[in-house]
Write a protein that holds these residues in place. Structure first.
Motif, mmCIF file in Angstrom:
data_model
loop_
_atom_site.group_PDB
_atom_site.id
_atom_site.type_symbol
_atom_site.label_atom_id
_atom_site.label_comp_id
_atom_site.label_asym_id
_atom_site.label_seq_id
_atom_site.Cartn_x
_atom_site.Cartn_y
_atom_site.Cartn_z
ATOM 1 N N LEU A 181 86.565 -119.330 1.829
ATOM 2 C CA LEU A 181 86.637 -119.005 3.264
ATOM 3 C C LEU A 181 85.229 -118.664 3.736
ATOM 4 O O LEU A 181 84.608 -117.743 3.200
ATOM 5 N N ASP A 182 84.730 -119.417 4.724
ATOM 6 C CA ASP A 182 83.368 -119.192 5.227
ATOM 7 C C ASP A 182 83.480 -118.589 6.632
ATOM 8 O O ASP A 182 83.847 -119.266 7.589
ATOM 9 N N ILE A 183 83.143 -117.290 6.726
ATOM 10 C CA ILE A 183 83.232 -116.587 8.006
ATOM 11 C C ILE A 183 81.947 -116.861 8.780
ATOM 12 O O ILE A 183 80.853 -116.566 8.298
ATOM 13 N N PHE B 84 92.451 -116.861 -0.904
ATOM 14 C CA PHE B 84 91.128 -117.414 -1.217
ATOM 15 C C PHE B 84 90.539 -116.771 -2.479
ATOM 16 O O PHE B 84 90.824 -115.626 -2.811
ATOM 17 N N ALA C 116 84.812 -115.675 -0.531
ATOM 18 C CA ALA C 116 84.521 -115.603 0.912
ATOM 19 C C ALA C 116 83.014 -115.507 1.104
ATOM 20 O O ALA C 116 82.309 -114.892 0.299
ATOM 21 N N ILE D 272 89.023 -109.627 4.981
ATOM 22 C CA ILE D 272 88.665 -110.516 3.868
ATOM 23 C C ILE D 272 89.327 -110.027 2.587
ATOM 24 O O ILE D 272 89.869 -110.816 1.814
ATOM 25 N N LEU E 21 91.709 -112.326 0.129
ATOM 26 C CA LEU E 21 91.238 -112.745 -1.202
ATOM 27 C C LEU E 21 92.293 -112.451 -2.261
ATOM 28 O O LEU E 21 93.038 -111.468 -2.164
ATOM 29 N N LEU F 291 83.431 -111.754 -2.509
ATOM 30 C CA LEU F 291 82.809 -111.871 -1.189
ATOM 31 C C LEU F 291 81.294 -111.897 -1.378
ATOM 32 O O LEU F 291 80.739 -111.026 -2.057
#
Ligand code: SAM
Length: 281
Positions: A75-77, A155, A158, A179, A183, A189
């Motif tokens: 997951l790319d914030i 995920f 992240a 997040i 996860l 992260l």
């Protein structure tokens, strides 16, 4: 008598070296692959530096510092205009790896959807209309009340590269907690930031990046750059991000200070890698 096995002895390398050679070879291929999508120079709104080179550099950091695996679900914030996504297409397994990018700037999301997803269908991009005074001033979602549209424990990895450097502290806390929820236990992260430690604070007019002449603002943990809008570049007191991660349910497994503060390092911004603690029950 033939001794074919002996011929290989000279080529023996330690396993870590073989792995390192493979990573380096892949990063070089990312740098030189002219078929990889590349946005127009004028639409690169993610900051200075060479789009492809910065992306390749970070792919190396995700693998070497973050332990990213080809089968990871990522997951790319704040995925912007795909600077992290494009190199990741060359690493994530097309059958088992997955990538989801979210961003409040519609143009970046549209470019990624048109340029990346058709060739790499395991890469998807979502526009989330989060308000941000510089990037998305008319956004409808308040970042302090953010709930991302993904179920719990989805995920493995992240990413927040150059994101908390543009967020107020209360929104950083909300993101870390969201997040952590999304996860899997043990998921990681990867965050970049400007940590204003003693050296960075002291070095205001010294060796640190002169564009980042941070001064402390009010009683909070923030440092802003005089003459720029506050969210153009945010530094945080050393300890703030560590505590925020801990509070959200993470254990920090790596904290590596970057060379923006004027000390030598293999990366510019500071890097945190934090692991979601397992919860009983
Ligand atoms: C400096 S760019 C970094 C983009 C990308 N992570 C990269 O390294 O290429 C900052 C990004 O944060 C996004 N952004 C701004 N506010 C955000 C928020 N509240 N949540 C997520 N992303 C945000 C912007 O739209 C922009 O794409």
């Amino acid at each position: 008598m033939n001794q074919p096995a002996l011929r290989h002895v000279d080529n023996l390398q330690p396993a870590w070296q073989q792995n390192e050679d493979r990573i380096e070879g892949m990063l070089q291929a990312v740098l030189t692959n002219r078929f990889l999508p590349q946005p127009d120079q004028n639409s690169v709104f993610v900051g200075d530096g060479n789009y492809r080179a910065v992306g390749a550099e970070f792919l190396g950091h995700f693998i070497r510092m973050g332990g990213l695996q080809p089968k990871s679900s990522v997951l790319d914030i704040g995925s912007g205009i795909g600077r992290m996504a494009v190199p990741l297409t060359q690493y994530l397994d097309s059958d088992h790896g997955r990538y989801v990018g979210i961003d409040p700037v519609e143009d970046g999301v549209t470019w990624c959807r048109q340029s990346v997803t058709p060739v790499y269908p395991n890469f998807t991009f979502q526009h989330v209309d989060i308000a941000h005074e510089l990037y998305n001033p008319s956004g409808r979602i308040n970042g302090k009340a953010l709930k991302l549209p993904y179920p719990d424990r989805q995920f493995d990895f992240a990413i927040m590269t150059s994101i908390v450097t543009h967020l107020p502290p209360d929104e950083v806390l909300v993101y870390f907690s969201e997040i952590n929820r999304m996860l899997k236990p043990g998921g990681r992260l990867f965050v970049t930031a400007f940590v204003v430690d003693g050296i960075a604070a002291k070095d205001e007019h010294g060796r640190r990046d002169p564009r980042l002449a941070f001064v402390r603002s009010g009683d909070g943990p923030c440092w802003f750059v005089p003459g720029l809008p506050p969210l153009a570049a945010v530094g945080f007191d050393d300890g703030f991000l560590d505590r925020a991660l801990e509070r959200a349910g993470f254990t920090t497994v790596l904290k590596s200070l970057g060379h923006w503060r004027g000390q030598s390092a293999g990366h510019y911004q500071d890097v945190f890698v934090a692991e979601r603690r397992s919860v009983s029950g």
